[in-house]
Motif scaffolding. Structure first.
Motif, short mmCIF file in Angstrom:
data_model
loop_
_atom_site.label_atom_id
_atom_site.label_comp_id
_atom_site.label_asym_id
_atom_site.label_seq_id
_atom_site.Cartn_x
_atom_site.Cartn_y
_atom_site.Cartn_z
N SER A 51 0.84 -1.20 0.00
CA SER A 51 0.00 0.00 0.00
C SER A 51 0.87 1.25 0.00
O SER A 51 1.99 1.24 0.53
N ASN A 58 -3.98 9.02 -3.60
CA ASN A 58 -4.62 8.40 -4.76
C ASN A 58 -3.62 7.69 -5.67
O ASN A 58 -3.74 7.74 -6.89
N LYS A 60 -1.56 4.14 -6.86
CA LYS A 60 -1.76 2.70 -6.91
C LYS A 60 -0.74 2.03 -5.99
O LYS A 60 0.34 2.57 -5.75
N ARG A 86 5.86 0.98 -11.98
CA ARG A 86 4.69 1.11 -12.85
C ARG A 86 5.05 2.12 -13.95
O ARG A 86 5.88 3.01 -13.74
#
Length: 188
Positions: A51, A58, A60, A86
């Motif tokens: 997390s 906001n 990912k 990412r």
């Protein structure tokens, strides 16, 4: 209460310490092969979702492979993970984001990141796909895919099968590729 049981979220190491270390000026740190969080066990080399530090940003969750699990004498359990990037986080030399036709794509890196064990959300699947292989259908092989390695220092991408890495890094990549091949669904 176990000496290492973390106060928050019932997080505790599993088994005996496999090694002990000490940072200068700090307490003794015990290292383990696994830990348990919320009834689920996590082991070294598991791929996990982590997390964000600030849930209100906001962002990912990030993805990592567990490389070390440590516990301090005050009960704090920390995980060191091999970091994936990412596409929306990795940038090239010009500060631009990399493009991909595959929404599940992540970039592997040799970067390590450390976080508290209570930030671990759950295990996930990561498939390492060499450039000469077709990307599997998400229905057949759910999870993330990796086709490239991101160098965050020089902000460049290389193919998984490039041979420009030292022997230990090349062995690591080869093992990840072999693990994906071994776990691929068998066609009938």
């Amino acid at each position: 209460m176990d000496e290492y049981e973390e106060v928050r979220g019932d997080i505790k190491p599993i088994g005996d310490a496999v090694r002990v270390s000490c940072n200068p000026g700090e307490s003794i740190i015990h290292h383990f092969n696994a830990f348990e969080a919320r009834g689920v066990s996590y082991r070294l080399e598991d791929a996990i979702l982590v997390s964000p530090d600030d849930p209100y940003e906001n962002m990912k969750p990030s993805v990592a492979i567990i490389k070390d699990i440590s516990a301090t004498q005050d009960g704090r359990i920390t995980v060191t993970g091999q970091r994936f990037y990412r596409l929306e986080v990795a940038v090239n030399k010009n500060g631009e984001k990399w493009e991909s036709s595959e929404s599940r794509e992540l970039f592997y890196s040799f970067d390590k990141t450390e976080f508290l064990a209570n930030f671990v959300m759950h295990k996930c699947r990561v498939h390492f796909i060499p450039p000469n292989k077709e990307i599997p259908c998400a229905k057949d092989q759910p999870g993330f895919i990796v086709r490239k390695i991101y160098d965050s220092k020089y902000k460049k991408l290389t193919e998984l099968v490039d041979t420009c890495y030292d022997d230990s890094k090349q062995l690591e990549i080869n093992l990840l590729l072999e693990k994906t091949i071994a776990n691929a669904p068998k066609s009938h």
